[in-house]
Design a protein around this motif. Structure first.
Motif, short mmCIF file in Angstrom:
data_model
loop_
_atom_site.label_atom_id
_atom_site.label_comp_id
_atom_site.label_asym_id
_atom_site.label_seq_id
_atom_site.Cartn_x
_atom_site.Cartn_y
_atom_site.Cartn_z
N CYS A 131 14.00 -2.44 -3.46
CA CYS A 131 12.97 -1.33 -2.32
C CYS A 131 13.37 -2.48 -0.97
O CYS A 131 13.50 -3.23 -0.97
CB CYS A 131 11.85 -2.05 -2.64
SG CYS A 131 10.57 -0.47 -2.38
N GLN A 132 13.59 -1.75 -0.38
CA GLN A 132 13.51 -2.72 0.99
C GLN A 132 12.40 -2.90 1.75
O GLN A 132 11.32 -2.32 1.32
CB GLN A 132 13.82 -1.76 2.31
CG GLN A 132 14.65 -1.14 2.40
CD GLN A 132 16.04 -2.48 2.25
OE1 GLN A 132 16.03 -3.05 2.75
NE2 GLN A 132 17.16 -1.73 0.60
N LYS A 184 6.66 5.37 0.16
CA LYS A 184 6.19 5.24 -0.31
C LYS A 184 5.33 6.31 -0.26
O LYS A 184 4.43 5.56 0.65
CB LYS A 184 5.48 3.35 -1.61
CG LYS A 184 6.68 3.61 -2.15
CD LYS A 184 6.99 2.22 -3.15
CE LYS A 184 8.32 2.12 -3.92
NZ LYS A 184 7.39 1.10 -4.73
N LEU A 185 4.56 6.81 -0.97
CA LEU A 185 3.52 8.16 -0.99
C LEU A 185 2.63 7.78 -1.86
O LEU A 185 3.11 7.46 -3.18
CB LEU A 185 4.01 9.47 -0.62
CG LEU A 185 4.80 9.85 -1.21
CD1 LEU A 185 5.74 10.65 -0.26
CD2 LEU A 185 4.70 9.61 1.24
N SER A 186 0.78 8.35 -1.33
CA SER A 186 0.08 7.77 -2.41
C SER A 186 -0.96 8.95 -2.12
O SER A 186 -0.61 9.44 -0.62
CB SER A 186 -0.22 6.45 -2.82
OG SER A 186 -1.11 6.02 -3.77
N TYR A 187 -1.90 8.79 -3.33
CA TYR A 187 -2.93 9.95 -2.24
C TYR A 187 -4.27 9.11 -2.01
O TYR A 187 -4.83 8.08 -3.12
CB TYR A 187 -3.30 10.42 -3.90
CG TYR A 187 -2.26 12.00 -4.02
CD1 TYR A 187 -1.45 11.64 -4.74
CD2 TYR A 187 -1.74 12.85 -2.43
CE1 TYR A 187 -0.35 12.71 -5.11
CE2 TYR A 187 -0.94 13.39 -3.04
CZ TYR A 187 0.07 13.56 -3.96
OH TYR A 187 1.20 14.00 -4.53
N TYR A 230 2.88 11.73 -9.13
CA TYR A 230 3.62 11.14 -8.40
C TYR A 230 3.68 9.44 -8.98
O TYR A 230 5.02 8.68 -9.04
CB TYR A 230 2.75 10.04 -6.69
CG TYR A 230 2.75 11.36 -5.81
CD1 TYR A 230 2.67 10.60 -4.45
CD2 TYR A 230 4.26 12.28 -6.19
CE1 TYR A 230 2.83 11.92 -3.41
CE2 TYR A 230 4.33 13.08 -4.64
CZ TYR A 230 3.75 12.81 -3.78
OH TYR A 230 4.43 12.98 -2.53
N PHE A 275 7.25 8.02 -9.15
CA PHE A 275 7.59 6.65 -8.10
C PHE A 275 8.01 5.69 -9.97
O PHE A 275 8.85 4.42 -8.96
CB PHE A 275 6.73 6.10 -7.10
CG PHE A 275 7.15 6.69 -6.22
CD1 PHE A 275 6.03 8.05 -5.75
CD2 PHE A 275 7.93 6.20 -5.15
CE1 PHE A 275 6.26 8.37 -4.56
CE2 PHE A 275 8.22 6.99 -4.48
CZ PHE A 275 7.64 7.70 -3.86
N GLU A 311 9.14 -0.85 1.23
CA GLU A 311 8.01 -0.59 0.32
C GLU A 311 6.91 -0.39 1.95
O GLU A 311 6.19 -1.57 2.56
CB GLU A 311 8.03 -2.62 0.08
CG GLU A 311 6.98 -2.97 -0.41
CD GLU A 311 6.67 -1.53 -1.97
OE1 GLU A 311 7.10 -1.55 -2.31
OE2 GLU A 311 5.10 -2.33 -1.85
N THR A 356 3.05 1.89 2.25
CA THR A 356 2.50 3.51 1.83
C THR A 356 2.11 4.47 2.84
O THR A 356 1.59 3.37 3.84
CB THR A 356 1.32 2.83 0.51
OG1 THR A 356 2.18 1.62 -0.07
CG2 THR A 356 1.29 4.01 -0.34
#
Lengths: 489, 585
Positions: free
Chosen positions: A88-89, A226-229, A245, A249, A309, A311
């Motif tokens: 990951c960056q 990155k995606l999250s809820y 998700y 990921f 990196e 979110t």
């Protein structure tokens, strides 16, 4: 802008890619050779059934079983590969803030919104909170010119100078990628970011993207955050969404990345180099999952996609009907992308390599196809266990029967098992029950897949709009949070 | 590109970050090696050599048993035969595997039996079975070696520990004789190894491997269920303790890990039960069938003896395996308590659990008094000693790098291992050849080491002779396929079926049309019935259907030959069918 200029930009947004490179545009669903191929297949099947329906069905069953087994082996391999350390960056907070403000470039942020008066205010708030000098921000709110409710909401929020309200002339197709293309024609920034109206990006995300993109080579055309809820525990559907998700990921993305495979993008929090984006013809307005399609096209052009990196929190769909609309659109888009890029398989192979064509087929094609095949196998298995009809004995030659049964049992167990594992990987044990119930979610997926195929035949470019703001509706929380505005329609 | 740390640090962004952990314990990334160097490194490594030596040794033992001594345990040949029926019986089909015993041993020999036509000894001399058990046991040796190495025990004691396991006479014998113990030990030792890794590193991958091996173990034997039941709460407790947050979240974290641990074995158990139900109409054939253990014991007529006698037998068997077990257990417990080490719980739960299952079953009179049921004593004791000698993660005193100190530790550990464990080798041998303890072993291999073997020690030899006589007679008759109806649950029959030149001659209960043919053999061109003496084989289905057949032909058959009982074979009579049984036409 003069009317003439607007018309010109509109035309470029809609037909740009289609005119430049018709072969990768989803304006047509099937090319003539593809359509002839399908018709030919249909004719052969009918003839086969007339001669011997048993053998014809046996052939189909055998092919489908092998597809099924291949999909299981593929997923197993992905899980195994995903055990590599995360690549990951990473840009630390200090590093991001330490970057001198004078060196920060103009950053274009494209935010398409359609009928979202409730959420647009929150979004304006959040963008205002970006840790980025406002005079170098080029935020474009992309709104259809006849969407008066949203326009009014924007005006009421009184956004700062970094915001520009871009009114898109009303025209078909009414899709997000068309809006993005239109916005792109007006973009000034070195980098372009895309957000949805209901997103909550982390405030340092733009700075991190600048640092990371500048230290990477020009072949990295895009960074995916990155995606999250933010509402994972709202109900069973949001839990399933969160698990999905988590799977993506924790397993799929690292697995694909470790094999240098083409990666379908997520629809938000993409950070592009503007020149790279424009040189590829930007988004395909006729594809309803323009993000997946762009990811594949980028790969074909030789660009790589990195992961940032940082979110962004999204809203997980919590309503069944709404979920169904969204999911069938995604599956429809996957089928579109699959058909489009397979138009010239030899060229695809030349550009990607055989291995990556395999990845593309298994992932982009496999997801909707498996979702459609699954209920057929489930149904046959249940019927078999209950009634033992001779029909099924006939069309399943013995070795295929056992192979199918084993892969069915083992494959489904494996998928549920991996789902439970991913709960652990994101440290959310509270999702355990949802994970164990995930086969119900698959049934929903299959329903969405069937709807997707139906829509593909009937209305291929129809973009079913997902309703957002459901998490903040009075029904869900029991009390309206301040400033929510009217309940969503 | 930098790696992301496994656990999200508190305060580093939104709590529900969807990205994050890779599923193995984070390892430093080394420079990539070429495939050739990787291969060379693997092949010359100590683990590979140890495993190879064990594998070769065990295969040799197996081949000796198969070709030189002709010693075959009935249960072993029966398992190979179950695989054999799938491919080479008169009605080849997958369900021919039967559902009384767990399927793994039979499935494992299938790929080898596919080549049976090229090399008949694969089935006829049970070479397939021997190969599978030998390689599986070598696998168990490897897993033990790997576990000991992961505990950073130095070379000398490490080799002692592995050798004591690998050279235990029961281990050697069961590596070569094609029984299910090879796969059983392999899966159980692997489960312990990976669970201990999980305890130490808290990584998902080790937990998944442990769970998978446990599930695989169930497909071979039923004992792993007990291991699962005892180890699951430990997994829950560890995960609960290592998590943070409110109690509900911690409970769920514990439940998640426990679910990951239990899912494979539960799926294996449910899957097998469902398959069994669909195909033979009984979900737990292994427990209730007339061929299952409980019924066999009831039929054997052996009086169980009172509780005390059974307890005594168990105590004696345990002593024969590991004379110093009491000292080992106490010492290991004390060391673990001093170190506050949880790993010992895993060892006791998994291996002790499997052992307990059999100890309790025997007290309950549902299994026979076989010495092999306590074979887990060997890995249990060895691993407990290894745990004592293991280098703790965080040593209380800083480890000295002085070579002399290291050598002294190595020698000291080796001495401890030798003193505690080496006596088990001759003790186990004594147990094996004691007819009151190693009842099966004396019958099967007693004659090999006895100068003047008595009748009991010659059972294997006589069995082989008896089967050979039957095989030769049947071959000499040159019958067409489907001529002889026989129940292959009887001892010696599976062996014979695998040794005759045409196995399709026999109609067996695994065949889907068995009952139809048995009801009226003549109509279906089955001219012969092979039946055992009902006094010795009360469960034989042919005898049960035609109670007067064995004595004098039942009114529709006449006697062709009597095969006298020999070794473990009971008396069989071959009847030629001359008419239709009463009630049919």
């Amino acid at each position: 802008m003069s009317d003439e200029e607007r018309r010109a930009r509109l035309t470029a947004s809609i037909s740009g890619l289609a005119d430049r490179e018709p072969v990768v545009s989803a304006r047509r669903i099937l090319t003539t050779p593809q359509r002839n191929g399908f018709i030919g297949l249909g004719v052969v099947t009918v003839l086969g059934c007339i001669i011997s329906w048993v053998v014809t069905l046996q052939v189909y069953v055998t092919v489908l079983t092998f597809l099924y087994v291949a999909a299981i082996i593929y997923r197993l391999n992905l899980f195994h590969r995903s055990s590599m350390p995360d690549t990951c960056q990473v840009v630390s907070d200090d590093e991001a803030r330490a970057y001198p403000a004078e060196l920060l470039p103009v950053y274009t942020v494209l935010i398409p919104a359609y009928r979202e008066p409730e959420v647009i205010r929150h979004l304006i708030d959040r963008v205002t909170r970006f840790e980025y000098p406002p005079d170098r921000l080029d935020v474009k709110l992309l709104i259809e010119e006849d969407d008066q409710a949203t326009i009014d909401a924007v005006m009421a929020a009184r956004p700062g100078d970094q915001f520009e309200l871009v009114l898109i002339p009303a025209a078909e197709p009414r899709t997000k990628p068309k809006a993005l293309n239109y916005g792109l024609t007006l973009a000034r920034g070195e980098f372009v970011a895309v957000y949805d109206a209901e997103d909550e990006p982390e405030p340092l995300q733009l700075r991190r993207a600048v640092v990371a993109l500048r230290r990477l080579g020009p072949d990295v055309g895009c960074l995916q955050a990155k995606l999250s809820y933010h509402n994972p525990m709202q109900n069973l559907i949001t839990k399933w969404f969160t698990i999905e998700y988590a799977l993506w990921f924790s397993f799929f993305l690292p697995g694909l990345a470790s094999m240098d495979a083409p990666i379908p993008l997520g629809g938000t929090s993409n950070h592009f180099r503007r020149m790279a984006l424009q040189s590829m013809g930007a988004w395909d307005p006729f594809n309803v999952t323009e993000d997946a399609d762009l990811g594949i096209r980028m790969f074909r052009e030789g660009y790589t996609v990195g992961v940032l990196e940082s979110t962004t929190l999204e809203e997980a769909n919590s309503d069944f009907v709404n979920w169904m609309k969204q999911r069938s659109r995604w599956l429809k888009g996957y089928i579109q992308t699959f058909l489009v890029h397979l138009r010239h398989p030899l060229e695809l192979r030349r550009e990607m390599g055989l291995k990556n064509v395999g990845h593309f087929c298994m992932f982009v094609g496999g997801t909707p196809i498996l979702a459609i095949i699954n209920p057929i196998f489930w149904l046959m298995t249940i019927v078999w266990f209950v009634a033992h009809p001779t029909f099924i004995e006939l069309i399943f030659p013995a070795p295929i029967y056992y192979l199918g049964l084993a892969s069915f049992v083992f494959g489904n167990f494996l998928l549920v098992y991996v789902t439970v594992m991913s709960c652990r990987m994101v440290h959310r044990g509270t999702l355990l029950w949802a994970a164990l119930l995930v086969p119900i979610y698959w049934v929903m997926m299959s329903m969405a897949a069937i709807k997707a195929v139906w829509q593909l035949a009937g209305a291929p470019n129809f973009w079913e709009k997902t309703v957002h703001g459901l998490h903040s509706s009075p029904k869900a929380t029991g009390a309206a949070p301040p400033g929510t505005g009217p309940a969503p329609r | 590109m930098t790696s992301v740390i496994d656990r999200p640090q508190p305060g580093a962004g939104p709590p529900a970050a969807a990205g994050g952990a890779s599923w193995s314990a984070s390892r430093p990334t080394l420079a990539p090696e070429s495939r050739a160097t990787k291969w060379k490194r693997r092949v010359s490594s100590e683990g590979f050599v140890v495993t190879l030596v064990a594998a070769v040794g065990y295969v040799i033992v197996g081949l000796l048993l198969d070709f030189r001594y002709h010693s075959f345990l009935g249960d072993a040949t029966a398992r190979t035969a179950n695989g054999f029926y799938i491919l080479h019986s008169r009605d080849p089909h997958l369900a021919a595997i039967g559902f009384v015993w767990n399927p793994l041993s039979s499935m494992a020999v299938l790929p080898l039996l596919a080549f049976n036509t090229l090399w008949p000894p694969l089935a006829a001399n049970d070479v397939a079975g021997s190969l599978v058990s030998a390689l599986a046991m070598a696998g168990a040796v490897y897993q033990l070696w790997a576990l000991v190495r992961e505990w950073r025990i130095s070379l000398l004691p490490r080799l002692v520990l592995v050798a004591v396991f690998a050279l235990n006479p029961m281990i050697i014998y069961y590596a070569g004789n094609g029984m299910s113990e090879g796969l059983y030990l392999f899966t159980m030792v692997a489960t312990v190894r990976y669970l201990i890794r999980y305890v130490r590193h808290d990584d998902l991958r080790s937990l998944v491997y442990a769970a998978s091996f446990l599930g695989l173990g169930y497909l071979d034997r039923t004992e792993p269920i007990a291991a699962a039941v005892l180890a699951a709460p430990i997994v829950f407790g560890l995960a609960y303790a290592k998590s943070d947050g409110i109690r509900h979240a911690r409970t769920m974290a514990g439940l998640t890990d426990m679910t990951i641990f239990l899912m494979p074995i539960v799926t294996a158990a449910v899957g097998w039960a469902v398959t069994s139900y669909v195909i033979v109409g009984n979900a737990f054939e292994q427990l209730s069938s007339q061929y299952g253990n409980s019924s066999l014991i009831a039929q054997s007529g052996i009086k169980p003896g009172h509780y005390g006698a059974r307890l005594l037998f168990e105590g004696k068997s345990v002593e024969y395996y590991m004379p110093l077990i009491a000292i080992i257990v106490v010492a290991a417990a004390l060391v673990a308590a001093y170190r506050r080490d949880v790993q010992i719980l895993v060892i006791v739960a998994v291996l002790g659990g499997g052992l307990a299952f059999n100890l309790v079953s025997y007290l309950d009179n549902t299994i026979f008094p076989f010495f092999r049921y306590f074979i887990l004593m060997v890995p249990l004791a060895v691993i407990l000693v290894a745990n004592m000698l293991a280098v703790p993660e965080r040593a209380r005193r800083p480890r000295s790098n002085d070579a002399v100190h290291k050598a002294m530790v190595a020698i000291g550990s080796a001495v401890v291992a030798v003193v505690l464990l080496v006596p088990s080798v001759p003790a186990t041998a004594a147990g094996m050849f004691n007819p009151n303890i190693g009842s099966q072993e004396v019958q099967e291999v007693g004659f090999i080491f006895a100068k003047h073997p008595d009748a009991n020690q010659l059972v294997a030899v006589n069995t082989y002779k008896g089967i050979a006589i039957m095989t030769r007679s049947i071959d000499a008759m040159h019958l067409p396929a489907g001529s002889i109806v026989v129940n292959n649950a009887n001892e010696c029959i599976p062996d014979m079926i695998m040794r005759v030149s045409d196995p399709k001659v026999f109609v067996i209960p695994n065949d889907r049309d068995f009952q139809r043919i048995l009801d009226d053999p003549l109509t279906f061109d089955a001219h012969y019935l092979l039946v055992p003496d009902p006094v010795d084989s009360p469960a034989d289905s042919i005898d049960n259907q035609y109670p007067r057949l064995y004595a004098h032909g039942g009114g529709f058959a006449h006697l062709v030959t009597t095969f006298k009982a020999d070794g473990s074979c009971v008396t069989f009579r071959l009847y030629q069918v001359t008419g239709h049984p009463l009630g049919t036409f």
